[in-house]
Design a protein around this motif. Structure first.
Motif, short mmCIF file in Angstrom:
data_model
loop_
_atom_site.label_atom_id
_atom_site.label_comp_id
_atom_site.label_asym_id
_atom_site.label_seq_id
_atom_site.Cartn_x
_atom_site.Cartn_y
_atom_site.Cartn_z
N ARG A 103 73.30 50.64 40.79
CA ARG A 103 73.75 49.56 41.68
C ARG A 103 72.62 49.13 42.62
O ARG A 103 72.43 47.94 42.89
CB ARG A 103 74.98 50.00 42.47
CG ARG A 103 76.27 49.90 41.69
CD ARG A 103 77.49 50.03 42.57
NE ARG A 103 77.61 51.35 43.18
CZ ARG A 103 78.25 52.37 42.62
NH1 ARG A 103 78.83 52.23 41.45
NH2 ARG A 103 78.32 53.53 43.24
N PHE A 104 71.87 50.11 43.12
CA PHE A 104 70.76 49.80 44.02
C PHE A 104 69.70 48.97 43.29
O PHE A 104 69.20 47.97 43.82
CB PHE A 104 70.14 51.09 44.57
CG PHE A 104 68.96 50.84 45.45
CD1 PHE A 104 69.12 50.40 46.75
CD2 PHE A 104 67.67 51.01 44.96
CE1 PHE A 104 68.03 50.14 47.55
CE2 PHE A 104 66.58 50.75 45.76
CZ PHE A 104 66.76 50.32 47.05
N ARG A 107 70.84 45.48 42.79
CA ARG A 107 70.77 44.73 44.04
C ARG A 107 69.33 44.27 44.30
O ARG A 107 69.10 43.14 44.74
CB ARG A 107 71.28 45.63 45.18
CG ARG A 107 71.88 44.86 46.32
CD ARG A 107 72.65 45.71 47.31
NE ARG A 107 71.94 46.90 47.77
CZ ARG A 107 72.37 48.15 47.56
NH1 ARG A 107 73.49 48.37 46.91
NH2 ARG A 107 71.69 49.18 48.01
N GLN A 108 68.36 45.13 44.01
CA GLN A 108 66.95 44.75 44.18
C GLN A 108 66.58 43.61 43.23
O GLN A 108 65.87 42.68 43.62
CB GLN A 108 66.03 45.96 43.93
CG GLN A 108 66.19 47.08 44.92
CD GLN A 108 65.96 46.64 46.34
OE1 GLN A 108 64.96 46.02 46.66
NE2 GLN A 108 66.91 46.94 47.21
N ARG A 110 68.61 41.32 42.03
CA ARG A 110 69.23 40.08 42.53
C ARG A 110 68.45 39.53 43.72
O ARG A 110 68.29 38.33 43.88
CB ARG A 110 70.68 40.31 42.91
CG ARG A 110 71.61 40.05 41.75
CD ARG A 110 73.04 40.12 42.21
NE ARG A 110 73.53 41.23 41.54
CZ ARG A 110 74.15 42.33 41.93
NH1 ARG A 110 74.49 42.50 42.92
NH2 ARG A 110 74.50 43.34 41.30
N LEU A 111 67.97 40.42 44.57
CA LEU A 111 67.26 40.02 45.77
C LEU A 111 65.88 39.43 45.42
O LEU A 111 65.50 38.37 45.93
CB LEU A 111 67.09 41.22 46.71
CG LEU A 111 66.28 41.02 47.96
CD1 LEU A 111 67.06 40.15 48.94
CD2 LEU A 111 65.95 42.37 48.60
N SER A 114 66.08 36.61 41.66
CA SER A 114 67.20 35.68 41.44
C SER A 114 66.72 34.29 41.03
O SER A 114 67.44 33.56 40.35
CB SER A 114 68.06 35.58 42.69
OG SER A 114 67.29 35.08 43.77
#
Length: 160
Positions: A103-104, A107-108, A110-111, A114
C-alpha cells in the motif's frame, strides 16, 4: 533369522531418516543458530517506510520532470527504494512484501508518477520490398537445399 536382521536394519534406517528429516537435516546440515523470530510491528514498519519514501522523493527530485516517466532515468533510485523497504521490513521483523509495504509503494507511485501515461507504440508492417525479401529468401533457400539433396542422392555413386 536372516530376514529378521534385514527387517530390523530396515526399521533402524527408517527411524534414522525420520529423525534427520524432523530435525531439518535431510538436505544440507546447517550449523548456524537462527536468531529468535521478531514480531512484526506495523507502526515501526510504517515509520521506516516513510523514511525510505522521503529518501526516494529526495532522489527523484533531482531527476528532470520530463524524465520521471522513463524508468531508465531513475532505475538506480528505484532500486535503492525497493531495497530500503525490503531491508527495513526484515529488520523490524516483518516479511517482505507485505500488504502494508505494498500500500505504501502504491501511494508513492500515485504521488510521484500520476502524470505518467503509458504511450502506446503503433506497430507498422515493414515496406513491401522488405516483406517480400523476408518471405522469399527462406522459401528460396529451402528449395535450393532440397534440389541439392536430390542432386547429391542421384550422384551418390560418383561422390562416394
Amino acid at each position: 533369522m536372516e530376514n529378521s536382521i534385514i527387517i530390523t536394519l530396515t526399521q533402524l534406517c527408517l527411524i534414522l531418516v525420520k529423525t534427520l528429516m524432523s530435525r531439518g537435516l535431510s538436505g544440507a546440515v546447517e550449523l548456524s543458530v537462527s536468531p529468535p523470530a521478531l514480531q512484526c510491528n506495523e507502526s515501526v514498519l510504517l515509520l521506516e517506510m516513510e523514511r525510505c519514501g522521503d529518501t526516494f522523493r529526495t532522489d527523484i527530485s533531482f531527476i528532470h520532470p520530463d524524465h520521471r516517466c522513463n524508468l531508465t532515468h531513475f532505475i538506480r533510485q528505484y532500486h535503492s527504494f525497493s531495497l530500503c523497504t525490503e531491508l527495513n521490513s526484515e529488520r523490524v521483523g516483518c516479511f517482505w512484501p507485505n500488504p502494508w509495504v505494498e500500500r505504501f509503494i502504491l501511494r508513492q507511485h500515485r504521488l510521484l508518477f500520476s502524470s505518467c501515461r503509458a504511450e502506446r507504440v503503433e506497430l507498422l508492417d515493414p515496406p513491401e520490398g522488405t516483406l517480400a525479401l523476408l518471405i522469399l529468401l527462406p522459401v528460396g533457400l529451402t528449395l535450393a537445399m532440397v534440389a541439392l539433396v536430390v542432386w547429391c542422392s542421384k550422384r551418390s555413386d560418383v561422390l562416394a
